[in-house]
Each structure stands twice: as structure tokens, then as C-alpha cells.
Design an enzyme around this catalytic site. Structure first.
Site, PDB file in Angstrom:
ATOM      1  CB  SER A  26      -0.936   0.003   1.207  1.00  0.00           C
ATOM      2  OG  SER A  26      -0.214  -0.157   2.417  1.00  0.00           O
ATOM      3  CG  ASP A  74      -2.067   5.347   8.175  1.00  0.00           C
ATOM      4  OD1 ASP A  74      -0.893   4.997   8.393  1.00  0.00           O
ATOM      5  OD2 ASP A  74      -2.615   5.245   7.054  1.00  0.00           O
ATOM      6  CG  HIS A 110      -0.496   4.090   4.510  1.00  0.00           C
ATOM      7  ND1 HIS A 110      -1.000   3.326   5.539  1.00  0.00           N
ATOM      8  CD2 HIS A 110      -0.221   3.228   3.498  1.00  0.00           C
ATOM      9  CE1 HIS A 110      -1.035   2.050   5.171  1.00  0.00           C
ATOM     10  NE2 HIS A 110      -0.556   1.958   3.929  1.00  0.00           N
TER      11      HIS A 110
END
Length: 483
Positions: free
Chosen positions: A215, A449, A452
Site C-alpha cells: 500500500s 495511521d 502511510h
């Protein structure tokens, strides 16, 4: 009779004088033409592809090839000049080259060779900064530098780019401060190319740009789509080949840029090797075939530019534990250290590249691991980064993990050249640029998060570095090599 002989002698003398005059006038012209016929004529009507990689792989033989680089339309003309026919102005070029203590020179020339109408040749506009020396960008360590505020950033926004999915759309999810978008990476001793969407689209015209990985590579791929769309006039001619909408759930995408006859693709592969299942006791359980490339590898072959990564998933519990998880052939290994498993998996990937990739067609990049910035725990144990609002001035140590060192060691032994796109250190300065609590529209302060990256944001710089490397390769077709 005497008068007749005098007339004959006079006529003979006139004939000799006229013949000598004819030879003196026309012989140099004839010799010059004969000499020019020995060199290759590549005039303005000669076919030339500005981005044909094969053009920089052909060896230069007896004559030096100069490229005449045009304006923004990137038109170009190749001229072939025999060393013996360059006028004395070339001496200034020789002195320029000999004045630097380097063994190899690459000088980018802008309208370099111009005929002066008298069979001589004039050297014009030499960019000394393009000399391959210690301080040139070809050798400069672009990972050494700092983040600086640039008010011209960001290069796009969530309102101008339709490709940012929910997980990376921090502004769309309610993040009010925009300062994290304003930082530009500035190396210490060199200048890297500013990302130019139009130029990048020309670099990949007629080609396949493919991202393969987890990702974090999807993060970079979405950034690339957003950067490129800014250079497109008719956006209706940019679309996903199968009509798919970008989501976390779906792993494979192929976006077509119709006017440029190119595609920008992403294929999910968490480990680059095959995720499988095997019978362990009475149950079939997930395993990782570290000796077999990912089953989707056939879709990567034939790409012109390949950007690989893997690292993020190797920190998950089952990969770290390594108990009855790693498999080679039909054997499930009872216990294997994750570092050794990673090394074997990257070796499997490297073997596939060496066997199936044509280096004359395909450029390979391996992006180094991107750092996380969790404080007070991990993603599932209360780790957070929401308090970070600016880049940090220094890192406590050079951020280059053991996995990165394994990758670097393996690619240095490969037959096919692979460029390590080292983004680890420059990203380690940016705890402010993660989604944190803004990775979803419905905010959950308990889950952040910090792995990312928001878009626009840090992955745009990763793509600037990729663009920089592609530019350097393209420039090899618009320089002269003088040894």
C-alpha cells in the site's frame, strides 16, 4: 612563320595559367566535399526519437555525435562531426574539458554545432554545470539535505486530483492545517529536477510505467497520477482501463493516458513472492513461498519502467514470528527468522528480474522502505503521531534499515541494473506528513495511521526523485561523451 609560333606559345601559356587558376579555385571545394562525404549525414530531416532508450546504448565510433536540443517542443537534430573537421573553436572546448580533473565528461549542449558557411564549425553554449564531476547531480548524494518551505507547493490538491483515495485524503477528511504540503526537499550539494508533468508525460510516451508492491507503493502510484494529470489538456482521455474506482480493497489498476499512448499501472504484491496455502496438521493455512515469485508477475513483464517495493508487511506478527509460515518447495519451515526470510524472498525477486527482464527495454527501480512515526505504541496498541506539525531538524541516526541494506547488497550483485530509490532518510524527517487521525472521514482518535502519507505530500518527493533519475537517463541521449 615566327609570328605564328609566337601566337602558339602565347596560347599555351594562357592554357597553363587558366588550368592552374581552375585547380586553385575548385580543388579545395572538391576536397572539402569529398571529406564531408566520409562522415554520416544526420541532418534536420533525420528521424530521431527524443526518448528512445536505444539511442543512448549505441557506442560512438570514429566521430563524436552532437545533439541539437530544441525548445519546449523537445525537437532535436543529430549532427555528426568528424574530429578532423571541427574548426579551431573546438580547441576552446578541449581546454574546457582538460581544465577539470575528471576522467569522463558529459556536456549537455544547447544548439551546439552551427555551420558558419565556410566549411568550418562553431561551438556554442556549453553548459559547464553538466560536466560529470564530484559535484554533479549524477554523483551527488541527494539524500543529504533538508526540507525547505516552498510557497509554490503543493503541485496539486484534492480538488484538482480525482485519484486520491480516502486513506490518503487528509484534507478531505478534515485536516485543517496545510503546512505539511508546503515543504520541498533540498539536497545539500546539488539541484534535483523540479517535477514537470508535461516533461514526465513525454518521458513515458508510448510506455508502461508500473508500480508493484504494497500500500505504500499505491501511495506513490496515486501521487504519480495526481502529478501527471496536471499536464493533461483533456482529462476525459485519462481513465482506468476497466472502469475501476481506486479503493483499498482492489489491488490492480491500469490508467491510460490516451493522448500519450502510455499507461500508469499498479499491482499489489505485499511481499513480491507468492502468498500461498499449505496443509499444516489437519488444516490448510496461509504460507509465504519465499522461493517463488508472485503469481501476478506475468503482468509486470514487458513494462518499460518498473518500481518495486516491499517492507511494510514484513513487520506483521506472523512474518516476524516465522513459525510454520515460510515455505520452500513443498516444505513448510517450522521456524525461520524474518530477516533471513526477507533475504531469500528478495533473492527470489532478483533471480526473476535477471531471468525475465530485458535491460535494453526496461528500467528497474527498487524503492527503499518508508519509515513509520508511531509514538507510544504501534498502530494497534495506541501509537500516535497527531502532535507532529513540522519536519524534525535531525534524525538520531542515518535511517537505513537492515532490510534496506539487504536489498542494496542483493541488487549490487544482479546482472540487470537496478536503481535503488532511496527515500528512507528524507522521509524520516517528516512525522508531520502522515494521515494520523485523518485517514478516514469518520475520525477515530483511538486509531492513527503513522505509516502511510497524506496526498499531496511526501510521496510527491519520491516521484520527484524517480523523475530526476529518468531525466538523467534521458539526457544521455542529448549529451556528448568526450574521453
Amino acid at each position: 612563320m615566327f609570328a605564328m609560333k609566337s601566337i602558339g606559345v602565347s596560347f599555351s601559356l594562357l592554357t597553363i595559367v587558366f588550368s592552374a587558376f581552375f585547380v586553385l579555385i575548385f580543388l579545395p571545394f572538391w576536397v572539402s566535399n569529398s571529406t564531408h562525404q566520409t562522415t554520416t549525414d544526420l541532418g534536420s530531416n533525420a528521424p530521431f526519437s527524443d526518448f528512445n532508450c536505444s539511442s543512448c546504448e549505441n557506442p560512438v565510433n570514429n566521430s563524436t555525435h552532437f545533439e541539437k536540443v530544441g525548445n519546449s517542443s523537445r525537437s532535436a537534430e543529430l549532427l555528426s562531426v568528424d574530429h578532423g573537421n571541427v574548426s579551431s573553436s573546438s580547441n576552446s572546448f578541449d581546454s574546457l574539458v582538460n581544465s577539470s580533473n575528471v576522467s569522463s565528461y558529459s556536456v549537455e549542449l544547447d544548439y551546439v554545432i552551427t555551420p558558419r558557411g565556410d566549411d568550418s564549425t562553431e561551438l556554442k553554449s556549453v553548459d559547464i554545470n553538466s560536466l560529470e564531476g564530484k559535484n554533479n547531480a549524477l554523483e551527488c548524494d541527494i539524500t543529504k539535505g533538508k526540507w525547505v518551505i516552498d510557497e509554490s507547493y503543493p503541485l496539486y490538491s484534492n480538488s484538482t486530483c480525482p485519484f486520491i483515495d480516502e486513506g490518503f485524503n487528509c484534507e478531505g477528511n478534515g485536516r485543517l492545517d496545510r503546512s505539511y504540503m508546503k515543504w520541498r526537499w533540498q539536497p545539500e550539494n546539488c539541484v534535483i529536477h523540479r517535477f514537470n508533468a508535461s516533461r514526465m508525460l513525454e518521458l513515458i510516451r508510448g510506455k508502461r510505467l508500473v508500480f508493484v508492491g504494497d500500500s505504500l507503493n499505491r501511495n506513490q502510484w496515486e501521487s504519480m497520477l495526481c502529478l501527471l494529470i496536471g499536464g493533461v489538456v483533456d482529462r476525459t482521455k485519462v481513465y482506468e482501463a476497466h472502469g475501476r474506482k481506486i479503493t483499498k480493497e482492489r489491488g490492480d489498476y491500469c490508467f491510460k493516458f490516451e493522448d500519450y499512448k502510455c499507461t500508469v499501472e499498479f499491482y499489489v504484491s505485499h511481499y513480491l513472492v507468492h502468498e500461498s496455502k499449505a496443509r499444516i496438521g489437519n488444516k490448510r493455512k496461509p504460507t509465504l513461498r519465499i522461493d517463488t515469485i508472485d503469481k501476478g508477475s506475468s503482468r509486470w513483464r514487458g513494462a518499460d519502467i518498473l518500481v518495486f517495493n516491499t517492507a511494510h508487511w514484513w513487520s506483521h506478527s506472523k512474518t516476524k514470528a516465522g513459525v510454520n509460515y515460510y515455505q520452500e518447495g513443498n516444505q513448510v519451515i517450522p521456524r525461520l527468522d524474518v530477516t533471513e526470510a526477507f533475504r531469500r524472498a528478495i533473492s527470489t525477486w532478483a533471480g526473476w528480474v535477471d531471468k525475465y527482464i530485458n535491460p535494453h527495454k526496461t528500467q528497474i527501480f527498487f524503492r527503499s522502505s518508508a519509515p513509520s512515526h508511531f509514538s507510544g505504541g504501534q498502530w494497534n496498541t495506541g501509537g500516535h503521531c497527531r502532535e507532529a506539525s513540522n519536519p524534525i531538524n535531525q534524525t538520531s541516526s542515518f535511517y537505513f534499515s537492515e532490510k534496506n541494506m539487504i536489498v542494496e547488497k542483493i541488487i549490487n550483485k544482479m546482472r540487470i541494473p537496478v536503481t535503488l530509490l532511496n527515500i528512507s532518510k528524507i522521509s524520516s524527517y517528516r512525522p508531520d506528513a502522515h494521515p494520523s487521525i485523518y485517514g478516514r472521514r469518520s475520525l477515530d482518535p483511538g486509531v492513527e495511521d503513522c505509516s502511510h502519507w497524506c496526498l499531496p505530500g511526501v510521496p510527491d518527493t519520491w516521484n520527484q526523485l524517480l523523475y530526476h533519475h529518468l531525466q538523467l537517463r534521458a539526457k544521455k541521449s542529448s549529451i556528448i561523451r568526450y574521453r
